[in-house]
Design a protein around this motif. Structure first.
Motif, PDB file in Angstrom:
ATOM      1  N   PHE A  38       0.943  -1.186   0.134  1.00  0.00           N
ATOM      2  CA  PHE A  38       0.242  -0.060  -0.118  1.00  0.00           C
ATOM      3  C   PHE A  38       0.728   1.315  -0.129  1.00  0.00           C
ATOM      4  O   PHE A  38       0.581   2.238  -0.700  1.00  0.00           O
ATOM      5  CB  PHE A  38      -1.085  -0.282   1.303  1.00  0.00           C
ATOM      6  N   VAL A  39       1.715   1.368   0.911  1.00  0.00           N
ATOM      7  CA  VAL A  39       2.804   2.455   0.758  1.00  0.00           C
ATOM      8  C   VAL A  39       3.436   2.706  -0.285  1.00  0.00           C
ATOM      9  O   VAL A  39       3.495   3.809  -0.974  1.00  0.00           O
ATOM     10  CB  VAL A  39       3.911   2.481   1.916  1.00  0.00           C
ATOM     11  N   ILE A  40       3.905   1.757  -1.061  1.00  0.00           N
ATOM     12  CA  ILE A  40       4.647   1.969  -2.329  1.00  0.00           C
ATOM     13  C   ILE A  40       3.695   2.372  -3.450  1.00  0.00           C
ATOM     14  O   ILE A  40       3.880   3.232  -4.152  1.00  0.00           O
ATOM     15  CB  ILE A  40       5.234   0.341  -2.829  1.00  0.00           C
ATOM     16  N   MET A  41       2.369   1.676  -3.533  1.00  0.00           N
ATOM     17  CA  MET A  41       1.474   2.253  -4.358  1.00  0.00           C
ATOM     18  C   MET A  41       1.040   3.762  -4.240  1.00  0.00           C
ATOM     19  O   MET A  41       0.989   4.500  -5.108  1.00  0.00           O
ATOM     20  CB  MET A  41       0.097   1.329  -4.306  1.00  0.00           C
ATOM     21  N   PRO A  47       6.225  12.181  -3.725  1.00  0.00           N
ATOM     22  CA  PRO A  47       6.459  12.048  -2.243  1.00  0.00           C
ATOM     23  C   PRO A  47       5.282  12.528  -1.587  1.00  0.00           C
ATOM     24  O   PRO A  47       4.370  13.277  -2.045  1.00  0.00           O
ATOM     25  CB  PRO A  47       7.363  13.351  -2.130  1.00  0.00           C
ATOM     26  N   GLN A  48       5.346  12.004  -0.357  1.00  0.00           N
ATOM     27  CA  GLN A  48       3.896  12.420   0.450  1.00  0.00           C
ATOM     28  C   GLN A  48       4.637  12.578   1.735  1.00  0.00           C
ATOM     29  O   GLN A  48       5.527  11.890   2.352  1.00  0.00           O
ATOM     30  CB  GLN A  48       2.931  11.036   0.426  1.00  0.00           C
ATOM     31  N   ARG A  49       3.738  13.263   2.538  1.00  0.00           N
ATOM     32  CA  ARG A  49       3.935  13.538   4.033  1.00  0.00           C
ATOM     33  C   ARG A  49       3.213  12.108   4.893  1.00  0.00           C
ATOM     34  O   ARG A  49       2.317  11.643   4.149  1.00  0.00           O
ATOM     35  CB  ARG A  49       3.081  14.840   4.400  1.00  0.00           C
ATOM     36  N   ARG A  80      13.378   9.308   3.440  1.00  0.00           N
ATOM     37  CA  ARG A  80      12.950  10.208   4.332  1.00  0.00           C
ATOM     38  C   ARG A  80      13.367  11.511   4.258  1.00  0.00           C
ATOM     39  O   ARG A  80      14.750  11.566   4.473  1.00  0.00           O
ATOM     40  CB  ARG A  80      12.928   9.735   5.503  1.00  0.00           C
ATOM     41  N   THR A  81      12.858  12.397   3.812  1.00  0.00           N
ATOM     42  CA  THR A  81      13.387  13.876   3.934  1.00  0.00           C
ATOM     43  C   THR A  81      12.898  14.744   5.002  1.00  0.00           C
ATOM     44  O   THR A  81      11.689  14.905   4.962  1.00  0.00           O
ATOM     45  CB  THR A  81      13.405  14.690   2.551  1.00  0.00           C
ATOM     46  N   THR A  85      11.320  23.015   9.260  1.00  0.00           N
ATOM     47  CA  THR A  85      10.234  24.059   9.482  1.00  0.00           C
ATOM     48  C   THR A  85       9.869  23.735  10.822  1.00  0.00           C
ATOM     49  O   THR A  85      10.125  22.709  11.485  1.00  0.00           O
ATOM     50  CB  THR A  85       9.108  23.821   8.342  1.00  0.00           C
ATOM     51  N   ILE A  86       8.953  24.843  11.436  1.00  0.00           N
ATOM     52  CA  ILE A  86       8.207  24.241  12.722  1.00  0.00           C
ATOM     53  C   ILE A  86       6.891  24.235  12.414  1.00  0.00           C
ATOM     54  O   ILE A  86       6.173  25.195  12.051  1.00  0.00           O
ATOM     55  CB  ILE A  86       8.662  25.695  13.414  1.00  0.00           C
ATOM     56  N   PRO A  87       6.324  23.289  12.665  1.00  0.00           N
ATOM     57  CA  PRO A  87       6.749  21.890  13.000  1.00  0.00           C
ATOM     58  C   PRO A  87       7.629  21.324  11.852  1.00  0.00           C
ATOM     59  O   PRO A  87       7.081  21.634  10.510  1.00  0.00           O
ATOM     60  CB  PRO A  87       5.600  20.873  13.518  1.00  0.00           C
ATOM     61  N   PRO A  88       8.627  20.492  12.290  1.00  0.00           N
ATOM     62  CA  PRO A  88       9.363  19.724  11.085  1.00  0.00           C
ATOM     63  C   PRO A  88       8.266  19.136  10.098  1.00  0.00           C
ATOM     64  O   PRO A  88       7.408  18.452  10.291  1.00  0.00           O
ATOM     65  CB  PRO A  88      10.378  18.799  11.527  1.00  0.00           C
ATOM     66  N   ARG A  89       8.633  19.229   8.823  1.00  0.00           N
ATOM     67  CA  ARG A  89       8.118  18.491   7.709  1.00  0.00           C
ATOM     68  C   ARG A  89       8.908  17.450   7.057  1.00  0.00           C
ATOM     69  O   ARG A  89      10.028  17.366   7.035  1.00  0.00           O
ATOM     70  CB  ARG A  89       7.671  19.449   6.473  1.00  0.00           C
ATOM     71  N   VAL A  90       8.102  16.137   6.980  1.00  0.00           N
ATOM     72  CA  VAL A  90       8.801  15.104   6.517  1.00  0.00           C
ATOM     73  C   VAL A  90       8.127  14.621   5.386  1.00  0.00           C
ATOM     74  O   VAL A  90       6.854  14.118   5.741  1.00  0.00           O
ATOM     75  CB  VAL A  90       8.958  13.997   7.831  1.00  0.00           C
ATOM     76  N   ASP A  91       9.060  14.246   4.424  1.00  0.00           N
ATOM     77  CA  ASP A  91       8.507  13.739   3.190  1.00  0.00           C
ATOM     78  C   ASP A  91       9.133  12.306   3.011  1.00  0.00           C
ATOM     79  O   ASP A  91      10.155  12.060   3.146  1.00  0.00           O
ATOM     80  CB  ASP A  91       8.752  14.566   1.985  1.00  0.00           C
ATOM     81  N   TYR A  92       8.176  11.297   2.299  1.00  0.00           N
ATOM     82  CA  TYR A  92       8.620   9.980   1.899  1.00  0.00           C
ATOM     83  C   TYR A  92       8.476   9.938   0.447  1.00  0.00           C
ATOM     84  O   TYR A  92       7.407  10.486  -0.219  1.00  0.00           O
ATOM     85  CB  TYR A  92       7.767   9.010   2.932  1.00  0.00           C
TER      86      TYR A  92
END
Length: 133
Positions: A38-41, A47-49, A80-81, A85-92
Motif C-alpha cells: 500500500f505504501v509503495i502504491m 513524495p507524500q507526508r 525520508r527527507t 520548518t516548525i513543526p518539521p515537515r517530513v516527506d517520504y
C-alpha cells in the motif's frame, strides 16, 4: 547400489538453497507485506507526508505506518527527507530501487482487483465444502 553415470554433467548449486534462500525470503517478506504494498502504491505518484499516507491507507495504525516506512527506508526503497520548518515537515519518496518495484506492485494490485470476484467465489465454495460459515 547406484550405477555410476560417467557422461552426466554435475548440476550447478541451487540458487534456492541455504543463505540465498533466506536472503531472498527476507526481501520478499518486506515487499510482499500488505502495508508495504500500500505504501509503495501511494508513493508511485511522488513524495507524500506521513499524515497524507496515513489518511490514504485505510486501516493502518500510526505505529504500523512508522514501522513499515522505517523498514522500506532500511531496505533502500524509500527515502525520508526532513525539512527544517516548525513543526518539521517530513516527506517520504520512492528511491530508484523503489520505483523499480512499483511496476510489479501495480501489476499485482491490478491482477488482484481484476480477479477479486473469482477469488471470492472460490473462497465461498471452499468454505461451503469445509463447513465454515
Amino acid at each position: 547400489m547406484r550405477p555410476e553415470h560417467k557422461n552426466v554433467p554435475a548440476l550447478p548449486p541451487s540458487p534456492h538453497g541455504g543463505e540465498n534462500c533466506r536472503a531472498v525470503a527476507s526481501v520478499l517478506a518486506r515487499v510482499g507485506d500488505k502495508w508495504s504494498v500500500f505504501v509503495i502504491m501511494m508513493l508511485i505518484n511522488g513524495p507524500q507526508r506521513f499524515n497524507e499516507l496515513k489518511r490514504k491507507i485505510n486501516g493502518i495504525s500510526q505505529r504500523m505506518l512508522t514501522l513499515t516506512l522505517r523498514g522500506l527506508e532500511r531496505d533502500g526503497l524509500v527515502t525520508r527527507t526532513v525539512f527544517p520548518t516548525i513543526p518539521p515537515r517530513v516527506d517520504y519518496e520512492l528511491t530508484d530501487l523503489g520505483r523499480g518495484l512499483a511496476q510489479p506492485v501495480q501489476a499485482l494490485g491490478k491482477w488482484a482487483f481484476e480477479h477479486l470476484p473469482e477469488i471470492e467465489g472460490a473462497r465461498t465454495s471452499f468454505d461451503a465444502r469445509s463447513g465454515k460459515d
